[in-house]
Design an enzyme around this catalytic site. Structure first.
Site, mmCIF file in Angstrom:
data_model
loop_
_atom_site.group_PDB
_atom_site.id
_atom_site.type_symbol
_atom_site.label_atom_id
_atom_site.label_comp_id
_atom_site.label_asym_id
_atom_site.label_seq_id
_atom_site.Cartn_x
_atom_site.Cartn_y
_atom_site.Cartn_z
ATOM 1 N N ARG A 232 0.849 -1.188 0.000
ATOM 2 C CA ARG A 232 0.000 0.000 0.000
ATOM 3 C C ARG A 232 0.885 1.239 0.000
ATOM 4 N NH1 ARG A 232 -4.569 0.831 4.501
ATOM 5 N NH2 ARG A 232 -2.728 1.306 5.716
ATOM 6 N N THR B 160 -0.975 7.573 -0.773
ATOM 7 C CA THR B 160 -2.277 7.461 -1.450
ATOM 8 C C THR B 160 -3.125 6.319 -0.890
ATOM 9 O OG1 THR B 160 -1.473 5.891 -3.092
ATOM 10 C CG2 THR B 160 -1.176 8.234 -3.592
ATOM 11 N N ASP C 116 0.833 -2.834 12.176
ATOM 12 C CA ASP C 116 1.181 -3.265 10.815
ATOM 13 C C ASP C 116 1.508 -4.750 10.827
ATOM 14 O OD1 ASP C 116 2.864 -3.890 8.477
ATOM 15 O OD2 ASP C 116 2.593 -1.761 8.054
ATOM 16 N N ASP D 223 4.916 -5.920 9.267
ATOM 17 C CA ASP D 223 6.055 -5.563 10.114
ATOM 18 C C ASP D 223 6.126 -6.447 11.353
ATOM 19 O OD1 ASP D 223 7.018 -3.625 8.449
ATOM 20 O OD2 ASP D 223 6.099 -1.944 9.518
HETATM 21 O O1 LIG Z 1 -7.054 -2.874 2.775
HETATM 22 P P1 LIG Z 1 -5.879 -2.027 2.485
HETATM 23 O O2 LIG Z 1 -6.088 -0.582 2.816
HETATM 24 O O3 LIG Z 1 -5.349 -2.213 1.091
HETATM 25 O O4 LIG Z 1 -4.732 -2.450 3.506
HETATM 26 C C1 LIG Z 1 -4.438 -3.783 3.788
HETATM 27 C C2 LIG Z 1 -3.090 -4.146 3.261
HETATM 28 O O5 LIG Z 1 -2.071 -3.455 3.997
HETATM 29 C C3 LIG Z 1 -1.131 -4.396 4.495
HETATM 30 O O6 LIG Z 1 -0.121 -4.610 3.596
HETATM 31 P P2 LIG Z 1 1.090 -3.573 3.408
HETATM 32 O O7 LIG Z 1 0.797 -2.581 2.340
HETATM 33 O O8 LIG Z 1 1.457 -2.995 4.744
HETATM 34 O O9 LIG Z 1 2.237 -4.494 2.845
HETATM 35 P P3 LIG Z 1 3.120 -5.583 3.629
HETATM 36 O O10 LIG Z 1 2.247 -6.775 3.823
HETATM 37 O O11 LIG Z 1 4.241 -5.818 2.714
HETATM 38 O O12 LIG Z 1 3.543 -4.979 4.934
HETATM 39 C C4 LIG Z 1 -1.990 -5.639 4.677
HETATM 40 O O13 LIG Z 1 -1.235 -6.812 4.802
HETATM 41 C C5 LIG Z 1 -2.865 -5.617 3.471
HETATM 42 O O14 LIG Z 1 -2.282 -6.200 2.324
HETATM 43 O O1 LIG Z 2 -4.098 -1.658 10.386
HETATM 44 C C1 LIG Z 2 -3.553 -2.029 9.341
HETATM 45 C C2 LIG Z 2 -3.964 -1.579 8.073
HETATM 46 C C3 LIG Z 2 -3.334 -2.042 6.967
HETATM 47 N N1 LIG Z 2 -2.311 -2.911 7.108
HETATM 48 C C4 LIG Z 2 -1.918 -3.361 8.313
HETATM 49 O O2 LIG Z 2 -0.981 -4.161 8.411
HETATM 50 N N2 LIG Z 2 -2.539 -2.902 9.402
HETATM 51 MG MG LIG Z 3 2.558 -3.781 6.087
#
Ligand SMILES: O=P(O)(O)OC[C@H]1O[C@H](OP(=O)(O)OP(=O)(O)O)[C@H](O)[C@@H]1O
Ligand SMILES: O=c1cc[nH]c(=O)[nH]1
Ligand SMILES: [Mg+2]
Length: 212
Positions: free
Chosen positions: A107, A111, A203, A206
């Site tokens: 994400r 944005t 997160d 993370d």
């Molecule tokens: O519903 P949304 O608003 O799209 O958010 C959810 C997304 O955000 C997080 O991923 P992230 O972008 O943090 O990537 P990561 O798993 O690599 O940390 C999570 O694991 C989802 O994929």
């Molecule tokens: O709360 C949140 C939202 C998006 N992605 C995450 O990992 N946590």
């Molecule tokens: Mg993430």
């Protein structure tokens, strides 16, 4: 938010108990990873409840019996990278023969739009029922895009399995993909101004990979 025909909230006590520890900010990486995997196993049990069965003849030590096996339906799990990876082992515990595809999305911090960076799906996905995995459904953008990508390969069916959903994401996803059943363990209160789920767990990627 109530269960309906499209959305299934898994309020099993074992899932809810583990979810409390997952949310706890003092839970470290090792335990967090284990909990995500254990919750995925429990959710897999529920999400596969509708797999069709067929009768077979089995020789027990006593006699021949008519027993049941899964009727040849093949599954594929598709984690959304990174955080969805944390759910794969737990799912494979119950369905070890499932194939695993990967969709890489992150994400954009400003944005909140998902950005695709990887896509590898099983070549025989047309014969498979797909379960897309991601612990978090926040705005719903990542899940909606991942499911759109999977749909292009024409699988037999698609389910989406997440641990925590925000009401905003559930609404957006269920409207964008009304044919996709959504399973989650909790529907939280709302998103904050940065698109994080409240109360949530922070997160997920993370916390699984120790990158905070
Ligand atoms: O519903 P949304 O608003 O799209 O958010 C959810 C997304 O955000 C997080 O991923 P992230 O972008 O943090 O990537 P990561 O798993 O690599 O940390 C999570 O694991 C989802 O994929
Ligand atoms: O709360 C949140 C939202 C998006 N992605 C995450 O990992 N946590
Ligand atoms: Mg993430």
């Amino acid at each position: 938010m109530e269960n309906n025909e499209q959305i299934f909230i898994m309020n099993h006590p074992l899932i809810q108990h583990k979810l409390s520890f997952l949310r706890d900010k003092n839970t470290g990486t090792k335990e967090f990873r284990e909990l995500v995997s254990e919750i995925a196993t429990l959710m897999c049990y529920e999400a596969t409840r509708d797999l069709p069965l067929m009768d077979v003849q089995t020789e027990t030590p006593m006699c021949t019996a008519t027993t049941k096996v899964i009727a040849g339906r093949k599954l594929a799990f598709v984690p959304i990278l990174r955080a969805g990876l944390g759910m794969v082992d737990g799912m494979l515990q119950l369905v070890p023969s499932a194939k695993v595809g990967h969709i890489g999305l992150y994400r954009d911090h400003d944005t909140l739009q998902p950005v695709e960076y990887y896509n590898k799906l099983p070549s025989d996905i047309e014969e498979r029922d797909v379960i897309v995995l991601d612990p978090m459904l926040a705005t719903g953008g990542s899940a909606m895009d991942a499911i759109t990508i999977v749909k292009r390969s024409r699988p037999r069916s698609i389910k989406f399995l997440c641990i925590i959903a925000a009401p905003e994401g559930l609404k957006a996803l269920s409207e964008a993909h009304p044919d996709v059943h959504i399973y989650c363990a909790a529907v939280d209160e709302k998103l904050n101004e940065h698109g994080y789920i409240l109360p949530g767990l922070g997160d997920a990627g993370d916390r699984i990979f120790g990158t905070m």
